[in-house]
Design a protein around this motif. Structure first.
Motif, PDB file in Angstrom:
ATOM      1  N   GLY A   1      -1.390  -0.618  -0.652  1.00  0.00           N
ATOM      2  CA  GLY A   1      -1.120  -1.138   0.683  1.00  0.00           C
ATOM      3  C   GLY A   1      -2.395  -1.250   1.488  1.00  0.00           C
ATOM      4  O   GLY A   1      -3.387  -0.585   1.169  1.00  0.00           O
ATOM      5  N   PRO A   2      -2.374  -2.105   2.502  1.00  0.00           N
ATOM      6  CA  PRO A   2      -3.602  -2.390   3.249  1.00  0.00           C
ATOM      7  C   PRO A   2      -4.105  -1.221   4.086  1.00  0.00           C
ATOM      8  O   PRO A   2      -5.229  -1.289   4.589  1.00  0.00           O
ATOM      9  CB  PRO A   2      -3.208  -3.580   4.135  1.00  0.00           C
ATOM     10  N   GLU A   3      -3.292  -0.153   4.262  1.00  0.00           N
ATOM     11  CA  GLU A   3      -3.795   0.991   5.017  1.00  0.00           C
ATOM     12  C   GLU A   3      -4.745   1.836   4.182  1.00  0.00           C
ATOM     13  O   GLU A   3      -5.355   2.763   4.676  1.00  0.00           O
ATOM     14  CB  GLU A   3      -2.629   1.822   5.565  1.00  0.00           C
ATOM     15  N   ARG A   4      -4.844   1.493   2.892  1.00  0.00           N
ATOM     16  CA  ARG A   4      -5.815   2.160   2.025  1.00  0.00           C
ATOM     17  C   ARG A   4      -6.651   1.095   1.331  1.00  0.00           C
ATOM     18  O   ARG A   4      -6.298   0.585   0.276  1.00  0.00           O
ATOM     19  CB  ARG A   4      -5.094   3.033   0.979  1.00  0.00           C
TER      20      ARG A   4
ATOM     21  N   LEU B   1      -4.825  -5.199  -0.511  1.00  0.00           N
ATOM     22  CA  LEU B   1      -4.918  -5.942   0.754  1.00  0.00           C
ATOM     23  C   LEU B   1      -3.529  -6.348   1.244  1.00  0.00           C
ATOM     24  O   LEU B   1      -3.403  -7.069   2.227  1.00  0.00           O
ATOM     25  CB  LEU B   1      -5.787  -7.189   0.567  1.00  0.00           C
ATOM     26  N   GLY B   2      -2.496  -5.907   0.534  1.00  0.00           N
ATOM     27  CA  GLY B   2      -1.139  -6.125   1.010  1.00  0.00           C
ATOM     28  C   GLY B   2      -0.368  -7.201   0.274  1.00  0.00           C
ATOM     29  O   GLY B   2       0.751  -7.522   0.660  1.00  0.00           O
ATOM     30  N   ALA B   3      -0.962  -7.789  -0.778  1.00  0.00           N
ATOM     31  CA  ALA B   3      -0.263  -8.860  -1.489  1.00  0.00           C
ATOM     32  C   ALA B   3       0.830  -8.283  -2.380  1.00  0.00           C
ATOM     33  O   ALA B   3       0.608  -7.296  -3.079  1.00  0.00           O
ATOM     34  CB  ALA B   3      -1.244  -9.675  -2.313  1.00  0.00           C
TER      35      ALA B   3
ATOM     36  N   ALA C   1     -10.517 -13.169   5.014  1.00  0.00           N
ATOM     37  CA  ALA C   1      -9.232 -13.490   5.640  1.00  0.00           C
ATOM     38  C   ALA C   1      -8.046 -13.208   4.724  1.00  0.00           C
ATOM     39  O   ALA C   1      -6.899 -13.288   5.165  1.00  0.00           O
ATOM     40  CB  ALA C   1      -9.221 -14.964   6.055  1.00  0.00           C
ATOM     41  N   PHE C   2      -8.303 -12.851   3.468  1.00  0.00           N
ATOM     42  CA  PHE C   2      -7.218 -12.766   2.476  1.00  0.00           C
ATOM     43  C   PHE C   2      -6.054 -11.887   2.946  1.00  0.00           C
ATOM     44  O   PHE C   2      -4.900 -12.300   2.936  1.00  0.00           O
ATOM     45  CB  PHE C   2      -7.758 -12.244   1.145  1.00  0.00           C
ATOM     46  N   GLY C   3      -6.367 -10.659   3.351  1.00  0.00           N
ATOM     47  CA  GLY C   3      -5.305  -9.747   3.780  1.00  0.00           C
ATOM     48  C   GLY C   3      -4.649 -10.201   5.068  1.00  0.00           C
ATOM     49  O   GLY C   3      -3.445 -10.020   5.264  1.00  0.00           O
TER      50      GLY C   3
ATOM     51  N   ALA D   1     -11.978  -5.429   3.071  1.00  0.00           N
ATOM     52  CA  ALA D   1     -11.106  -4.255   3.162  1.00  0.00           C
ATOM     53  C   ALA D   1     -10.933  -3.834   4.614  1.00  0.00           C
ATOM     54  O   ALA D   1      -9.818  -3.538   5.061  1.00  0.00           O
ATOM     55  CB  ALA D   1     -11.687  -3.117   2.334  1.00  0.00           C
ATOM     56  N   LEU D   2     -12.041  -3.845   5.386  1.00  0.00           N
ATOM     57  CA  LEU D   2     -11.975  -3.370   6.778  1.00  0.00           C
ATOM     58  C   LEU D   2     -11.124  -4.279   7.661  1.00  0.00           C
ATOM     59  O   LEU D   2     -10.517  -3.818   8.624  1.00  0.00           O
ATOM     60  CB  LEU D   2     -13.387  -3.269   7.362  1.00  0.00           C
ATOM     61  N   ALA D   3     -11.104  -5.581   7.326  1.00  0.00           N
ATOM     62  CA  ALA D   3     -10.370  -6.532   8.161  1.00  0.00           C
ATOM     63  C   ALA D   3      -8.891  -6.175   8.244  1.00  0.00           C
ATOM     64  O   ALA D   3      -8.216  -6.534   9.205  1.00  0.00           O
ATOM     65  CB  ALA D   3     -10.536  -7.946   7.609  1.00  0.00           C
ATOM     66  N   CYS D   4      -8.379  -5.461   7.246  1.00  0.00           N
ATOM     67  CA  CYS D   4      -6.974  -5.055   7.259  1.00  0.00           C
ATOM     68  C   CYS D   4      -6.782  -3.755   8.035  1.00  0.00           C
ATOM     69  O   CYS D   4      -5.693  -3.176   8.002  1.00  0.00           O
ATOM     70  CB  CYS D   4      -6.450  -4.889   5.835  1.00  0.00           C
TER      71      CYS D   4
END
Lengths: 320, 255
Positions: B70-73, A227-229, B93-95, B143-146
């Motif tokens: 990364g958030p794109e995956r 999620l980017g952390a 909301a985490f990402g 996951a989708l939120a990112c």
């Protein structure tokens, strides 16, 4: 069956023949017992039905602690009260019956009186605060050292390999055995007492914190990363909050040890504190005072435990 | 963005668990990977997610090589792996919290995704209060939120009962059509793979390779009743036979 001597045997005498015969029979018998012919598998069980265990069998829900369903609230509180009141009653009976010299075993009223007297002079409150202050400083310092070390050990293989042997070894050295050394190094003042507390708590707490951190499911950190952390964010936002209730629980268990060590430290050399009060009372054979102080030590310890338990439950509301 | 794997291999110690994986996914495609356990299916997802490095070959997304998570995956585990100490809304909301966006923007997005997965009224619940299916919905929303280009699903419905699983399959198809995200899903359930995917990759064991590829020639709109059609059953049988025939490695068969 007939036993014929082989062609290589030359005229066996009667004894030899009997011997040979008996050997053959033995061989045959042992062959039977070693490798019996397997009965043909008819697909049916050839054994008896299994025996059932006899005896009374109570329904499962009345046994054990399963939900406490078998124990009413009133019964539970009754048992809890009995756990305190029965030893108290035995103590009262033994001391009142005059079986033991009151100088060795003071009666509950005498202890209560001593308690009232120490409370009245403000001595007891001063001693309790002195001991609590030492626990606050020593235990606080130990937590401040052990939590970062434990988190490092729980998250980094390097830190684990580096620290675990040392901490594991030091943990088994009793803190009270360090007292003479600490007095040599730090003198008889407050620093040596606080150092005993730190030594007694810091290693255990480090390992328990490391364990709490290691129990954080790896998938949570992996998901956070996707999620980017970044690693630091995973530590702050996932590992730390997940491990926190367990860390507080570890601290709660070690607070009991700290409360023990402060009394030990005060037995050696002090001018105040509950341990010091016990030593003083011993000098004048005031066993009633010793009993009163012991009970205060127990109750204060219990209060610390309850406070940390409440803190843990508040932090860990999410725990299933 | 195209997801491209070329010659991907993965070793654990001296054991090669994945070998020579070539895969190219068009944007918006839905692909399922099936195979017996031990075929390295999950490992494939963790390589694409960037959670562990490839031993050979390369993974790239939109021409950019994957070098870490990364958030794109986006990734969804079988367990859901929700953060138990955060509410449903906080999980989603985490990402977003890691990004420089306004609070109002973040809350609007969270609300939208919670609505998309049908959990608006559960925003303030803790994960332990949710059912298994609801947890997976939160995990997917998170996951989708990112706004991932690729959504990676690792047996997301493996722990659910059959009825919930079928609901979730319909739900996932719907979400996929709404969002247009590329989806790569690993499952051991052949029926599920045929129901969901546009094409199914069959993995063989020891080391895992793509043994076969079956295009799923079913209509874009799929109701549960499609599982009873002869076309569906035929596809399912085809894939099942492929999975079975690639279940044992030659070495194991000798034993």
């Amino acid at each position: 069956m007939e036993i014929r001597p082989g062609p290589d045997r030359l005229r066996p005498g009667r004894v030899q023949l009997a011997l040979l015969l008996s050997q053959r029979i033995t061989a045959l018998m042992s062959a039977r017992t070693v490798a019996p012919v397997a009965p043909p598998d008819t697909g049916r069980r050839t054994w008896e039905p299994l025996p059932r265990r006899g005896g009374r069998s109570r329904p499962a829900w009345t046994r054990g602690r399963s939900g406490g369903a078998g124990l009413s609230l009133r019964a539970r509180w009754g048992l809890r009260a009995a756990s305190i009141l029965v030893p108290l009653a035995v103590w009262t009976a033994v001391s009142m019956a005059g079986l033991v010299d009151p100088a060795f075993l003071p009666s509950p009223p005498a202890v209560l009186e001593a308690f009232g007297e120490m409370l009245g002079t403000g001595q007891l409150v001063r001693d309790t605060l002195a001991s609590l202050g030492r626990v606050g400083a020593g235990f606080g310092l130990a937590v401040l050292i052990s939590v970062p070390l434990g988190v490092a050990m729980g998250t980094s293989r390097v830190a684990l390999a580096l620290l675990e042997p040392a901490v594991g070894l030091l943990r088994y050295m009793p803190a009270s055995a360090f007292i003479p050394l600490l007095i040599i190094w730090l003198g008889l003042g407050e620093p040596s007492k606080i150092a005993i507390l730190v030594l007694g708590v810091v290693f255990f707490n480090t390992l328990m914190v490391a364990d709490a951190v290691r129990r954080v499911p790896g998938e949570l950190g992996q998901v956070a990363a996707t999620l980017g952390a970044r690693p630091g964010e995973v530590l702050r936002k996932v590992t730390w909050p997940y491990a926190l209730p367990a860390i507080v629980d570890a601290a709660r268990i070690n607070a009991a040890a700290a409360w023990n060590f402060v009394v030990v430290a005060e037995l050696i050399a002090a001018e105040s504190g509950l341990g010091y009060r016990i030593v003083r009372a011993q000098r004048f054979l005031q066993t009633d005072k010793i009993f009163a102080v012991l009970i205060v030590i127990g109750i204060v310890g219990l209060l610390i435990d309850v406070a940390l338990r409440i803190l843990r439950d508040r932090l860990g509301r999410w725990v299933v | 963005m195209n997801l491209v794997l070329s010659g991907v291999a993965k070793d654990y110690g001296t054991t090669r668990v994945l070998d020579g994986i070539d895969l190219s996914m068009e944007p918006g495609e839905f692909v399922c990977v099936v195979g017996a356990s031990g075929s390295g299916k999950s490992t494939l997802l963790s390589l694409i997610a960037g959670l562990s490095p490839v031993s050979a070959g390369s993974v790239s997304l939109g021409g950019v090589p994957v070098q870490g998570p990364g958030p794109e995956r986006g990734l969804v585990f079988q367990s859901g792996a929700l953060f138990p100490f955060l509410t449903v809304a906080q999980n989603v909301a985490f990402g977003l919290r890691l990004l420089p966006i306004s609070r109002a923007d973040r809350e609007r997005r969270v609300r939208w995704y919670l609505g998309e997965v049908g959990l608006s009224s559960w925003a303030d619940a803790l994960p332990r209060q949710l059912s298994g299916g609801q947890r997976q919905r939160v995990a997917i929303a998170r996951a989708l939120a990112c706004e991932p280009a690729v959504l990676l699903l690792d047996e997301p419905f493996g722990a659910l009962d059959v009825q919930t699983k079928e609901d979730m399959q319909l739900f996932l198809r719907e979400v996929w059509r709404d969002m247009g995200t590329t989806v790569l899903m690993v499952t051991h359930d052949v029926e599920e793979a045929v129901m969901l995917a546009q094409r199914v990759l069959v993995f063989s064991c020891g080391p895992g390779r793509v043994a076969a590829e079956v295009p799923i020639v079913l209509p874009a709109y799929r109701a549960l009743a499609i599982k009873r059609t002869s076309l569906f059953l035929g596809l399912r049988a085809t894939v099942e036979d492929l999975v079975r025939s690639h279940m044992l490695s030659p070495e194991r068969e000798k034993v």
